[in-house]
Design a protein around this motif. Structure first.
Motif, PDB file in Angstrom:
ATOM      1  N   ALA A 174       7.149 -15.868  -2.199  1.00  0.00           N
ATOM      2  CA  ALA A 174       5.831 -15.782  -1.583  1.00  0.00           C
ATOM      3  C   ALA A 174       5.728 -14.578  -0.643  1.00  0.00           C
ATOM      4  N   MET A 175       6.790 -13.932  -0.321  1.00  0.00           N
ATOM      5  CA  MET A 175       6.895 -12.700   0.466  1.00  0.00           C
ATOM      6  C   MET A 175       6.652 -12.893   1.960  1.00  0.00           C
ATOM      7  N   ASN A 176       7.668 -12.590   2.731  1.00  0.00           N
ATOM      8  CA  ASN A 176       7.492 -12.545   4.170  1.00  0.00           C
ATOM      9  C   ASN A 176       7.081 -11.117   4.558  1.00  0.00           C
ATOM     10  N   TYR A 177       6.871 -10.891   5.847  1.00  0.00           N
ATOM     11  CA  TYR A 177       6.385  -9.590   6.317  1.00  0.00           C
ATOM     12  C   TYR A 177       7.337  -8.455   5.939  1.00  0.00           C
ATOM     13  N   GLU A 178       8.617  -8.681   6.086  1.00  0.00           N
ATOM     14  CA  GLU A 178       9.602  -7.650   5.756  1.00  0.00           C
ATOM     15  C   GLU A 178       9.545  -7.277   4.271  1.00  0.00           C
ATOM     16  N   ALA A 179       9.377  -8.265   3.409  1.00  0.00           N
ATOM     17  CA  ALA A 179       9.281  -7.998   1.965  1.00  0.00           C
ATOM     18  C   ALA A 179       7.986  -7.264   1.628  1.00  0.00           C
ATOM     19  N   ALA A 201       8.102   1.070  -0.940  1.00  0.00           N
ATOM     20  CA  ALA A 201       8.591   1.430  -2.275  1.00  0.00           C
ATOM     21  C   ALA A 201       7.484   2.082  -3.111  1.00  0.00           C
ATOM     22  N   GLU A 202       6.253   1.578  -2.987  1.00  0.00           N
ATOM     23  CA  GLU A 202       5.144   2.212  -3.709  1.00  0.00           C
ATOM     24  C   GLU A 202       4.940   3.642  -3.218  1.00  0.00           C
ATOM     25  N   ALA A 203       4.948   3.834  -1.898  1.00  0.00           N
ATOM     26  CA  ALA A 203       4.774   5.178  -1.323  1.00  0.00           C
ATOM     27  C   ALA A 203       5.917   6.106  -1.742  1.00  0.00           C
ATOM     28  N   ARG A 204       7.134   5.583  -1.771  1.00  0.00           N
ATOM     29  CA  ARG A 204       8.281   6.392  -2.187  1.00  0.00           C
ATOM     30  C   ARG A 204       8.137   6.842  -3.633  1.00  0.00           C
ATOM     31  N   LEU A 210       3.474   3.033 -11.536  1.00  0.00           N
ATOM     32  CA  LEU A 210       2.563   2.204 -12.341  1.00  0.00           C
ATOM     33  C   LEU A 210       2.987   0.738 -12.381  1.00  0.00           C
ATOM     34  N   THR A 211       4.276   0.456 -12.202  1.00  0.00           N
ATOM     35  CA  THR A 211       4.744  -0.935 -12.262  1.00  0.00           C
ATOM     36  C   THR A 211       4.282  -1.752 -11.059  1.00  0.00           C
ATOM     37  N   PHE A 212       3.695  -1.135 -10.066  1.00  0.00           N
ATOM     38  CA  PHE A 212       3.198  -1.853  -8.893  1.00  0.00           C
ATOM     39  C   PHE A 212       1.821  -2.475  -9.145  1.00  0.00           C
ATOM     40  N   TYR A 213       1.183  -2.141 -10.267  1.00  0.00           N
ATOM     41  CA  TYR A 213      -0.200  -2.533 -10.508  1.00  0.00           C
ATOM     42  C   TYR A 213      -0.349  -3.566 -11.620  1.00  0.00           C
TER      43      TYR A 213
END
Length: 175
Positions: free
Chosen positions: A14-19, A26-29, A40-43
């Motif tokens: 479910a993702m915490n703040y750190e995740a 990672a998207e920006a990198r 593209l795998t982020f979308y």
């Protein structure tokens, strides 16, 4: 970010703040590294990508279908087409050589959570270098992330460019 990575770092799918922060970094990198296939795998396949324009009254446009936008892709297919054009130099808007960029993210806020959907807001500042000149762009992004699968996916992206008086074409890697 895989479920295995989330479990290894002590976070739930479910993702915490750190995740969430790691996901955005990672998207920006991927953009800074020009790693288009990873980016593209982020979308999600149905993810709209929208950058509204400021109208004559200094108000953001509200309807990408009927008003001016600086950038609008109704789904991932449009984003994939843009990446194809960047990778194959098949666009007059493509900058050659591609600018070197550095994205800075700050003020990451979780606005709401509904089940595995997470609504985010964050500020960004991007420096880009090309032909001996450094440009900068900054603004605020609004994301909706679906964390239900093995990898979180962006299911909605709105980017507000705050310095919209720009002297060249803006592209996905500038924001």
């Amino acid at each position: 970010m895989t479920t295995e990575t989330l479990e290894r770092t002590g976070t739930s799918p479910a993702m915490n703040y750190e995740a969430i922060q790691a996901f955005l970094f990672a998207e920006a990198r991927a953009l800074d590294d020009r790693d288009w296939d990873t980016w593209l795998t982020f979308y999600h396949a149905d993810c709209p990508f929208w950058m509204p324009a400021w109208d004559d009254y200094d108000t953001l446009t509200e309807d990408p279908q009927n008003e001016m936008s600086l950038m609008y892709y109704p789904n991932k297919q449009g984003i994939e087409d843009r990446v194809f054009r960047i990778k194959t130099d098949r666009s007059s808007a493509t900058s050659l050589p591609e600018p070197r960029t550095c994205h800075y993210l700050s003020g990451i806020e979780v606005l709401s959570r509904q089940g595995t959907e997470i609504k985010l807001r964050f500020n960004w500042h991007t420096l880009s270098f090309r032909y001996g000149k450094t440009d900068q762009h900054w603004g605020t992004s609004f994301y909706m992330i679906d964390a239900s699968g093995p990898k979180p996916l962006i299911i909605d992206k709105k980017v507000v460019l705050k310095n919209d008086l720009i002297h060249h074409v803006i592209d996905v890697y500038h924001i």
